[in-house]
Every structure is written in C-alpha cells, then in structure tokens.
Scaffold this active site. Structure first.
Site, PDB file in Angstrom:
ATOM      1  N   TYR A   1       0.831  -1.197   0.000  1.00  0.00           N
ATOM      2  CA  TYR A   1       0.000   0.000   0.000  1.00  0.00           C
ATOM      3  C   TYR A   1       0.870   1.253   0.000  1.00  0.00           C
ATOM      4  O   TYR A   1       0.893   2.014   0.960  1.00  0.00           O
ATOM      5  CB  TYR A   1      -0.970  -0.024   1.180  1.00  0.00           C
ATOM      6  CG  TYR A   1      -2.035  -1.071   1.013  1.00  0.00           C
ATOM      7  CD1 TYR A   1      -3.046  -0.907   0.067  1.00  0.00           C
ATOM      8  CD2 TYR A   1      -2.035  -2.238   1.773  1.00  0.00           C
ATOM      9  CE1 TYR A   1      -4.032  -1.861  -0.108  1.00  0.00           C
ATOM     10  CE2 TYR A   1      -3.012  -3.214   1.595  1.00  0.00           C
ATOM     11  CZ  TYR A   1      -4.010  -3.014   0.658  1.00  0.00           C
ATOM     12  OH  TYR A   1      -4.970  -3.977   0.479  1.00  0.00           O
TER      13      TYR A   1
ATOM     14  N   GLY B   1     -13.524  -5.069   3.312  1.00  0.00           N
ATOM     15  CA  GLY B   1     -12.676  -4.803   2.162  1.00  0.00           C
ATOM     16  C   GLY B   1     -11.718  -5.931   1.827  1.00  0.00           C
ATOM     17  O   GLY B   1     -10.642  -5.689   1.274  1.00  0.00           O
TER      18      GLY B   1
ATOM     19  N   ARG C   1     -13.453 -12.210  -0.188  1.00  0.00           N
ATOM     20  CA  ARG C   1     -13.845 -12.608  -1.538  1.00  0.00           C
ATOM     21  C   ARG C   1     -14.338 -14.049  -1.531  1.00  0.00           C
ATOM     22  O   ARG C   1     -13.989 -14.836  -0.643  1.00  0.00           O
ATOM     23  CB  ARG C   1     -12.643 -12.528  -2.480  1.00  0.00           C
ATOM     24  CG  ARG C   1     -12.406 -11.167  -3.099  1.00  0.00           C
ATOM     25  CD  ARG C   1     -11.356 -11.271  -4.186  1.00  0.00           C
ATOM     26  NE  ARG C   1     -11.076  -9.986  -4.799  1.00  0.00           N
ATOM     27  CZ  ARG C   1     -11.784  -9.449  -5.776  1.00  0.00           C
ATOM     28  NH1 ARG C   1     -12.838 -10.093  -6.259  1.00  0.00           N
ATOM     29  NH2 ARG C   1     -11.455  -8.275  -6.281  1.00  0.00           N
TER      30      ARG C   1
ATOM     31  N   HIS D   1      -5.011 -10.708   3.899  1.00  0.00           N
ATOM     32  CA  HIS D   1      -3.591 -10.339   3.901  1.00  0.00           C
ATOM     33  C   HIS D   1      -2.765 -11.207   4.850  1.00  0.00           C
ATOM     34  O   HIS D   1      -1.532 -11.173   4.802  1.00  0.00           O
ATOM     35  CB  HIS D   1      -3.421  -8.873   4.291  1.00  0.00           C
ATOM     36  CG  HIS D   1      -3.759  -7.916   3.187  1.00  0.00           C
ATOM     37  ND1 HIS D   1      -3.083  -7.896   1.987  1.00  0.00           N
ATOM     38  CD2 HIS D   1      -4.708  -6.949   3.079  1.00  0.00           C
ATOM     39  CE1 HIS D   1      -3.586  -6.957   1.207  1.00  0.00           C
ATOM     40  NE2 HIS D   1      -4.582  -6.382   1.840  1.00  0.00           N
TER      41      HIS D   1
ATOM     42  N   TYR E   1     -18.632  -4.607  -4.529  1.00  0.00           N
ATOM     43  CA  TYR E   1     -17.462  -4.092  -3.822  1.00  0.00           C
ATOM     44  C   TYR E   1     -16.599  -3.157  -4.644  1.00  0.00           C
ATOM     45  O   TYR E   1     -16.365  -2.023  -4.262  1.00  0.00           O
ATOM     46  CB  TYR E   1     -16.628  -5.256  -3.278  1.00  0.00           C
ATOM     47  CG  TYR E   1     -17.125  -5.707  -1.935  1.00  0.00           C
ATOM     48  CD1 TYR E   1     -16.459  -5.371  -0.769  1.00  0.00           C
ATOM     49  CD2 TYR E   1     -18.303  -6.430  -1.820  1.00  0.00           C
ATOM     50  CE1 TYR E   1     -16.939  -5.746   0.469  1.00  0.00           C
ATOM     51  CE2 TYR E   1     -18.794  -6.820  -0.593  1.00  0.00           C
ATOM     52  CZ  TYR E   1     -18.104  -6.478   0.557  1.00  0.00           C
ATOM     53  OH  TYR E   1     -18.574  -6.843   1.771  1.00  0.00           O
TER      54      TYR E   1
END
Length: 265
Positions: free
Chosen positions: A28, A135, A169, A140, A186
């Site tokens: 990020y 989200g 997901r 992760h 989304y």
C-alpha cells in the site's frame, strides 16, 4: 529543493513466492493508496451495499465500533454519519492519512490508530460493541497462526454480546471454477480492472489496472468460506451467520463476497 522519489511496489524476482503477512506494508504505497478510491467508487459502493452494515450493527445494539481495516475511510465515515461512535484502525500509515483527509473533506474528524491486528490490544485497550474488518482485508494474513492471533485479538476487544463483521472474496469460486467477478457490490470503479493474475491454494495475486494505465498488485491468501467459519468458532465466537453479497441465502447464487457476522456470547 530535492524531489522526493516515489516509492514503487517491490516483489523481488519471483512475485508469486511473496507470501508474508507483513508484506502488505510494502504494497500500500502512496501511489496505490491515492488511486484506491477510484477502485472503490464511494457513491456506487454506498448504493450497492445499501444499509446492510448499518442495519446489522443497529440490530445488535452497537454504538461504539472499531473499524479494524479503515483503508481510505469509506466505512468509518459512513458509520459516523449514521450516528455510530467509531475508532479507525489500519496497519498502513498511508491509508490512515488518506482516510483522515477524506473525512476532513466531509467535515468529520476520524479517531485513528496505527496498529497491527495480531497485537491489537497493545495499542487499543478499550472494549467495543462491534469490530468490522471489511474490504477483503483479512486475506492479507498468510499463516494460520497469524489469522488465529488476529481473530483472538478482535474477540478480546469486544464486549460481551459484541459482534465481529468480517468479509472476504468468494475464493471458493475462484479456486474451483476460475474468476468471474461481477463487480456489482465491492469494486465499482469505472474502467478499473481488478482480477487475479495467478492463483493457487496458498496465493491469489491480484492485478489492478487504472484508466491512466498504471498497474499495482496485491498478494493475498485465498480463504475458503467454511475454513473462516471454522476459525471463528474455534477462537470462541458462538454464533456465526454468513451472507453472500448481503443476502443470507447465498447458496442460491455465486456471490462475489461473503460477509461473516460472528457473535461473542
């Protein structure tokens, strides 16, 4: 005056070998974070998810909410505007800076905390009515030890009868049948492509291409729905309800996302 060199994503010589829970901090980068809202498209996402999260939190009597994956602030700001008392946490400083800017433009002030879920109680001592981790962020974490530790920390900061809302997901569909996301709920950005470049049982490497032709990647762990439900129960959540694209009757369709609502009883 010296020109600041822009940081780029670095996955080394073999990107699909990068399977590390800590690598998100290098993913990020500022350039990607600046474009994140193009991917989400706040207005389209707000319309598509409707009042699902607000209604669910109110049904469980929640007031004080910990947004554990704040990102650029979409859900934190929506919940504040709906009357909830929100604390905004993220592991990415760049995301928190962007979220604070977004909130300021909407005349809101975010209460932000930079923290890693695995050691959440080191930085957050308060107890909450609800924790949200949205989200597709939980993906992760690459090791089961990290996932269990994070869920245990979420459990710990919840009050009795508090709830955790965690989404992911539909990796079952991707692993078993290939990728065919409708982008209905989304990722609603116009002319933004988000699709897997490589998938195996331990990695889903997604490629994000924006209208200006810039490209970024995220390496994530493809979590299966039943595996996540089992972990939630094993960590101590008694009651887990799973929705598909905001509908409890998810098995009638192939949803893009699953949302787990887990209660601490």
């Amino acid at each position: 005056m010296a020109i600041k060199e822009k940081k780029v994503q670095n996955y080394g010589e073999n990107p699909i070998e990068v399977r590390d829970s800590d690598h998100y901090q290098n993913e990020y980068i500022e350039g990607f974070v600046e474009k994140w809202d193009e991917l989400i498209n706040w207005q389209a996402r707000s319309t598509s998810e409707g009042e699902f999260f607000i209604k669910t939190l109110k049904e469980h009597g929640a007031d004080r909410v910990l947004d554990a994956a704040t990102g650029t602030g979409f859900h934190s700001i929506r919940l504040i505007e709906a009357g909830f008392n929100v604390a905004s946490v993220d592991g990415s400083v760049e995301m928190l800076v962007k979220a604070f800017e977004n909130a300021t433009r909407k005349d809101q002030i975010l209460s932000t905390v930079h923290a890693d879920w695995r050691w959440l109680t080191r930085d957050v001592q308060e107890r909450f009515d609800a924790v949200i981790c949205l989200g597709n962020s939980f993906t992760h974490l690459f090791s089961e030890e990290d996932r269990r530790k994070a869920l245990a920390e979420f459990y710990s900061v919840l009050k009795h009868d508090g709830i955790l809302i965690l989404d992911q997901r539909n990796y079952d569909l991707i692993l078993d049948e290939g990728f065919k996301s409708k982008h209905t709920y989304y990722y609603c950005g116009e002319n933004v492509k988000a699709e897997p470049e490589y998938v195996d049982d331990g990695l889903a490497r997604f490629r994000y291409q924006f209208p200006d032709e810039s490209v970024y990647h995220l390496n994530m762990f493809p979590l299966r729905k039943d595996y996540v439900r089992r972990l939630l129960h094993e960590v101590g959540f008694q009651d887990v309800t799973t929705y598909g694209d905001f509908q409890e009757t998810y098995h009638q369709d192939d949803p893009d996302f699953y949302i787990h609502v887990a209660k601490k009883d």
